[in-house]
Design a protein around this motif. Structure first.
Motif, PDB file in Angstrom:
ATOM      1  N   GLU A  68       0.814  -1.206   0.000  1.00 14.99           N
ATOM      2  CA  GLU A  68       0.000   0.000   0.000  1.00 14.99           C
ATOM      3  C   GLU A  68       0.854   1.266   0.000  1.00 14.99           C
ATOM      4  OE1 GLU A  68      -3.710  -1.585   2.729  1.00 14.99           O
ATOM      5  OE2 GLU A  68      -1.752  -1.279   3.658  1.00 14.99           O
ATOM      6  N   LYS A  76      -0.739   8.091   3.013  1.00 15.26           N
ATOM      7  CA  LYS A  76      -1.354   6.992   3.764  1.00 15.26           C
ATOM      8  C   LYS A  76      -2.393   6.302   2.885  1.00 15.26           C
ATOM      9  CE  LYS A  76      -1.860   4.657   7.656  1.00 15.26           C
ATOM     10  NZ  LYS A  76      -2.613   3.506   7.086  1.00 15.26           N
ATOM     11  N   GLU A  78      -4.361   2.818   1.636  1.00 11.93           N
ATOM     12  CA  GLU A  78      -4.733   1.556   2.251  1.00 11.93           C
ATOM     13  C   GLU A  78      -5.873   0.908   1.480  1.00 11.93           C
ATOM     14  OE1 GLU A  78      -5.722   2.581   6.244  1.00 11.93           O
ATOM     15  OE2 GLU A  78      -7.630   3.506   5.711  1.00 11.93           O
ATOM     16  N   TYR A 109       7.588   6.244   5.583  1.00 14.32           N
ATOM     17  CA  TYR A 109       7.592   4.886   6.127  1.00 14.32           C
ATOM     18  C   TYR A 109       8.960   4.255   5.909  1.00 14.32           C
ATOM     19  CZ  TYR A 109       2.586   4.923   7.008  1.00 14.32           C
ATOM     20  OH  TYR A 109       1.339   5.212   7.517  1.00 14.32           O
ATOM     21  N   TYR A 113       5.201  -0.991   3.226  1.00 14.06           N
ATOM     22  CA  TYR A 113       4.100  -1.226   4.153  1.00 14.06           C
ATOM     23  C   TYR A 113       2.870  -1.690   3.375  1.00 14.06           C
ATOM     24  CZ  TYR A 113       0.926  -0.056   8.075  1.00 14.06           C
ATOM     25  OH  TYR A 113       0.009  -0.089   9.095  1.00 14.06           O
ATOM     26  N   GLY A 114       2.166  -2.658   3.925  1.00 16.29           N
ATOM     27  CA  GLY A 114       0.975  -3.140   3.238  1.00 16.29           C
ATOM     28  C   GLY A 114       0.170  -4.073   4.109  1.00 16.29           C
ATOM     29  N   ALA A 115      -0.458  -5.056   3.477  1.00 12.26           N
ATOM     30  CA  ALA A 115      -1.355  -5.948   4.207  1.00 12.26           C
ATOM     31  C   ALA A 115      -1.340  -7.331   3.580  1.00 12.26           C
ATOM     32  CB  ALA A 115      -2.775  -5.387   4.193  1.00 12.26           C
ATOM     33  N   ASP A 137      -9.221  -4.165  10.328  1.00  9.98           N
ATOM     34  CA  ASP A 137      -8.547  -4.086   9.031  1.00  9.98           C
ATOM     35  C   ASP A 137      -7.874  -5.408   8.699  1.00  9.98           C
ATOM     36  OD1 ASP A 137      -9.085  -1.425   8.301  1.00  9.98           O
ATOM     37  OD2 ASP A 137      -7.475  -0.664   9.569  1.00  9.98           O
ATOM     38  N   ASP A 140      -1.690  -5.856   9.050  1.00  2.00           N
ATOM     39  CA  ASP A 140      -0.649  -5.044   8.423  1.00  2.00           C
ATOM     40  C   ASP A 140       0.671  -5.807   8.325  1.00  2.00           C
ATOM     41  OD1 ASP A 140      -2.276  -2.760   8.134  1.00  2.00           O
ATOM     42  OD2 ASP A 140      -1.910  -2.184  10.215  1.00  2.00           O
ATOM     43  N   ILE A 142       4.969  -5.282   7.313  1.00  2.00           N
ATOM     44  CA  ILE A 142       6.109  -4.413   7.013  1.00  2.00           C
ATOM     45  C   ILE A 142       7.207  -5.270   6.381  1.00  2.00           C
ATOM     46  CG2 ILE A 142       5.557  -2.641   8.705  1.00  2.00           C
ATOM     47  CD1 ILE A 142       7.505  -3.903  10.651  1.00  2.00           C
ATOM     48  N   ASP A 172      -3.134  -3.816  16.771  1.00  2.00           N
ATOM     49  CA  ASP A 172      -2.796  -3.481  15.384  1.00  2.00           C
ATOM     50  C   ASP A 172      -1.480  -4.180  15.034  1.00  2.00           C
ATOM     51  OD1 ASP A 172      -2.799  -2.375  12.897  1.00  2.00           O
ATOM     52  OD2 ASP A 172      -2.446  -0.311  13.540  1.00  2.00           O
ATOM     53  N   LYS A 174       1.715  -5.822  13.419  1.00  2.00           N
ATOM     54  CA  LYS A 174       2.555  -5.513  12.270  1.00  2.00           C
ATOM     55  C   LYS A 174       3.447  -6.735  12.013  1.00  2.00           C
ATOM     56  CE  LYS A 174       0.926  -1.291  12.524  1.00  2.00           C
ATOM     57  NZ  LYS A 174      -0.124  -0.799  11.603  1.00  2.00           N
TER      58      LYS A 174
END
Length: 320
Positions: A68, A76, A78, A109, A113-115, A137, A140, A142, A172, A174
């Motif tokens: 993302e 930012k 997403e 960043y 970074y993403g998902a 969400d 996430d 990294i 959240d 990571k």
């Protein structure tokens, strides 16, 4: 009885889609609220949330990551849960596109970074590790490899660990990963290897996540496990849990009315849609535009010293 298209049947039979078949369809200018990045497989629009498989190999040891936000960038972006087919969009705050500010010595960043697709941090679930609910969400990710990615790139990665971020009273996670094609991929197999081959990277990661919302006036975040990143086995367990939460979401067991669950590949999902559905065919054609200028203040550095954050250019100084 719902009839499935040849496209959908092929995807369901194959199960795992080769990542080189994924392309993107860009609409609007980057850095604006109109920016959209849709995903395609062989020219057919799909959802990156629901239709890109979590696993990238049959052994389920390699994962697909949707990028993302490329490293060194501030916008930012997403996967948008509330929009049909879940394109990547800019996060919006107070009606304006959101950018992450720079806190010295970081610039944007500090990883790709993403998902992970087909995962979901269920807000109905209270984590035993953090005692906080999920952030609603996809989980996430990294990516710590050597190459700077692009928005919408689908990387094949392996899991090496996880950071237990508690962000504004929500869990959240990571997930720390590395591209399987990266120079360091053969040497970095678990979280301790990151410290060995990339000294201070994890410490910088903790610093980033703890402090990155301070310029906006929010409080510091915290890191679970007394700030210690956890290893590969624990991280894999968390990812697989979020995969199960996603399954319950997309098959209708867990209700989440604001999340768009339309998909073209998930067998037995009540939200499985034919490619000829208007929602699919009405997606705009690819129309990439040059990026809009980023607000000048985004390039300014904030400095954190003890309990005070300052921005000399904007003449800001306040306690945190």
């Amino acid at each position: 009885m719902k009839l499935l298209s040849t496209f959908t049947i092929a995807l369901l039979i194959n199960g795992i889609i080769a990542a080189d078949k994924f392309t993107t369809r860009s609409v609007g200018a980057p850095n604006t609220v109109d920016y959209r990045v849709y995903f395609e497989n062989n020219g057919q629009v799909i959802s990156p949330f629901h239709d890109i498989p979590l696993f990238a190999n049959e052994e389920k040891t390699i994962y697909n990551m949707v990028v993302e936000i490329p490293r060194w960038t501030n916008a930012k972006n997403e996967i948008n849960k509330e929009t049909s087919l879940n394109p990547i969009m800019m996060d919006v705050k107070n009606g304006r596109p959101r950018f992450v500010t720079n806190i010295f010595p970081h610039r944007g960043y500090i990883w790709n970074y993403g998902a992970f697709p087909q995962t979901w941090e269920d807000p109905n679930h209270i984590s035993k590790c953090t005692q906080k609910k999920g952030d609603n969400d996809p989980i996430d990710v990294i990516e710590i490899g050597s190459n700077v990615a692009t928005v919408g790139e689908v990387k094949q990665v392996k899991i090496v660990g996880i950071v237990g971020l508690i962000d504004q009273a929500e869990t959240d996670w990571k997930v720390v990963v590395i591209d399987v094609e990266d120079t360091y991929a053969d040497r970095i197999n678990d979280i301790d290897d990151v410290g060995k081959y990339m000294p201070c990277y994890l410490e910088a990661t903790n610093s980033f996540f703890t402090n990155y919302k301070l310029p906006a006036g929010d409080k510091k975040n915290s890191i679970a496990f007394k700030g210690k990143p956890q290893g590969k086995d624990f991280a894999t367990k968390i990812v697989l849990e979020t995969h199960e939460y996603w399954k319950a979401l997309v098959n209708g067991t867990t209700k989440a009315d604001k999340i768009q669950k339309i998909n073209l590949t998930v067998k037995d999902s009540p939200f499985l849609t034919d490619p000829n559905n208007y929602t699919i065919t009405s997606v705009p054609v690819d129309n990439p535009l040059p990026p809009a200028p980023i607000p000048k203040e985004i390039d300014h550095w904030y400095f954190l010293s003890g309990d005070k954050i300052t921005n000399p250019v904007r003449k800001e100084a306040r306690d945190v």
